[in-house]
Design a protein around this motif. Structure first.
Motif, mmCIF file in Angstrom:
data_model
loop_
_atom_site.group_PDB
_atom_site.id
_atom_site.type_symbol
_atom_site.label_atom_id
_atom_site.label_comp_id
_atom_site.label_asym_id
_atom_site.label_seq_id
_atom_site.Cartn_x
_atom_site.Cartn_y
_atom_site.Cartn_z
ATOM 1 N N ALA A 13 8.335 -0.835 -10.433
ATOM 2 C CA ALA A 13 7.264 0.165 -10.388
ATOM 3 C C ALA A 13 7.101 0.664 -8.957
ATOM 4 O O ALA A 13 7.653 0.085 -8.013
ATOM 5 C CB ALA A 13 5.961 -0.461 -10.874
ATOM 6 N N GLY A 14 6.325 1.712 -8.796
ATOM 7 C CA GLY A 14 5.983 2.189 -7.455
ATOM 8 C C GLY A 14 4.982 1.241 -6.816
ATOM 9 O O GLY A 14 4.382 0.392 -7.485
ATOM 10 N N PRO A 15 4.784 1.366 -5.515
ATOM 11 C CA PRO A 15 3.821 0.496 -4.841
ATOM 12 C C PRO A 15 2.407 0.738 -5.361
ATOM 13 O O PRO A 15 2.028 1.878 -5.624
ATOM 14 C CB PRO A 15 3.940 0.886 -3.364
ATOM 15 N N LEU A 58 0.810 -1.218 0.000
ATOM 16 C CA LEU A 58 0.000 0.000 0.000
ATOM 17 C C LEU A 58 0.843 1.267 0.000
ATOM 18 O O LEU A 58 0.443 2.271 -0.572
ATOM 19 C CB LEU A 58 -0.958 0.019 1.190
ATOM 20 N N GLY A 59 1.989 1.257 0.625
ATOM 21 C CA GLY A 59 2.791 2.465 0.701
ATOM 22 C C GLY A 59 4.278 2.174 0.614
ATOM 23 O O GLY A 59 4.712 1.029 0.631
ATOM 24 N N LEU A 60 5.026 3.234 0.550
ATOM 25 C CA LEU A 60 6.481 3.160 0.402
ATOM 26 C C LEU A 60 7.127 3.155 1.786
ATOM 27 O O LEU A 60 7.641 4.161 2.259
ATOM 28 C CB LEU A 60 6.972 4.345 -0.425
ATOM 29 N N GLY A 61 7.087 1.999 2.454
ATOM 30 C CA GLY A 61 7.697 1.852 3.774
ATOM 31 C C GLY A 61 9.118 1.336 3.667
ATOM 32 O O GLY A 61 9.724 1.307 2.591
ATOM 33 N N LEU A 86 13.869 -3.859 -0.892
ATOM 34 C CA LEU A 86 13.692 -4.132 -2.324
ATOM 35 C C LEU A 86 14.825 -3.554 -3.169
ATOM 36 O O LEU A 86 15.363 -4.266 -4.024
ATOM 37 C CB LEU A 86 12.327 -3.656 -2.813
ATOM 38 N N PRO A 87 15.242 -2.298 -2.973
ATOM 39 C CA PRO A 87 16.368 -1.802 -3.774
ATOM 40 C C PRO A 87 17.642 -2.646 -3.604
ATOM 41 O O PRO A 87 18.355 -2.894 -4.580
ATOM 42 C CB PRO A 87 16.574 -0.370 -3.269
#
Length: 123
Positions: free
Chosen positions: A101-103, A72-75, A82-83
């Motif tokens: 991609a973005g979340p 749901l968000g960039l936590g 992930l990176p």
């Protein structure tokens, strides 16, 4: 055989049933794309892991992979874990083109669908 793939990347949980909506999302996504393998991978607690899934795809001749975080968000997991995973994967599989991609939860369309769902729950 497809040369590109889409990996839906989810957190993972101890309960096997937790993965069911993500499996449905994978199947719904696969039904909407041609010439693209669609799979699901997990950060932890469930299989396949992202490194295992990417290695299997590379062995099958996939050359382009898009990863969609089903968060749901960039936590912290998406900012750090992930990176770092993707950087290792790019080093281990230099023949692959890997995009992230973005979340999904930060997409305006996804948020609108969620808001619609929330509003319709007001019975």
């Amino acid at each position: 055989m497809a040369s590109r793939a889409l990996i839906l990347f989810a957190h993972g949980a101890r309960s096997a049933g937790w993965a069911e909506p993500f499996e449905r999302l994978r199947d719904m996504t696969a039904a909407r794309v041609d010439d693209c393998e669609v799979s699901l991978a997990f950060l932890e607690l469930m299989a396949p892991s992202l490194p295992d899934e990417v290695a299997a795809m590379a062995a099958r001749g996939i050359t382009r992979i898009s990863i969609v975080p089903v968060f749901l968000g960039l936590g912290g997991h998406l900012q750090r874990d992930l990176p770092a995973l993707v950087e290792r994967l790019r080093t281990q599989h230099p023949q692959l083109s890997i995009d992230v991609a973005g979340p999904v939860g930060e997409d305006a369309g996804v948020l609108a669908a969620m808001a619609d769902y929330c509003v319709t729950s007001l019975s």
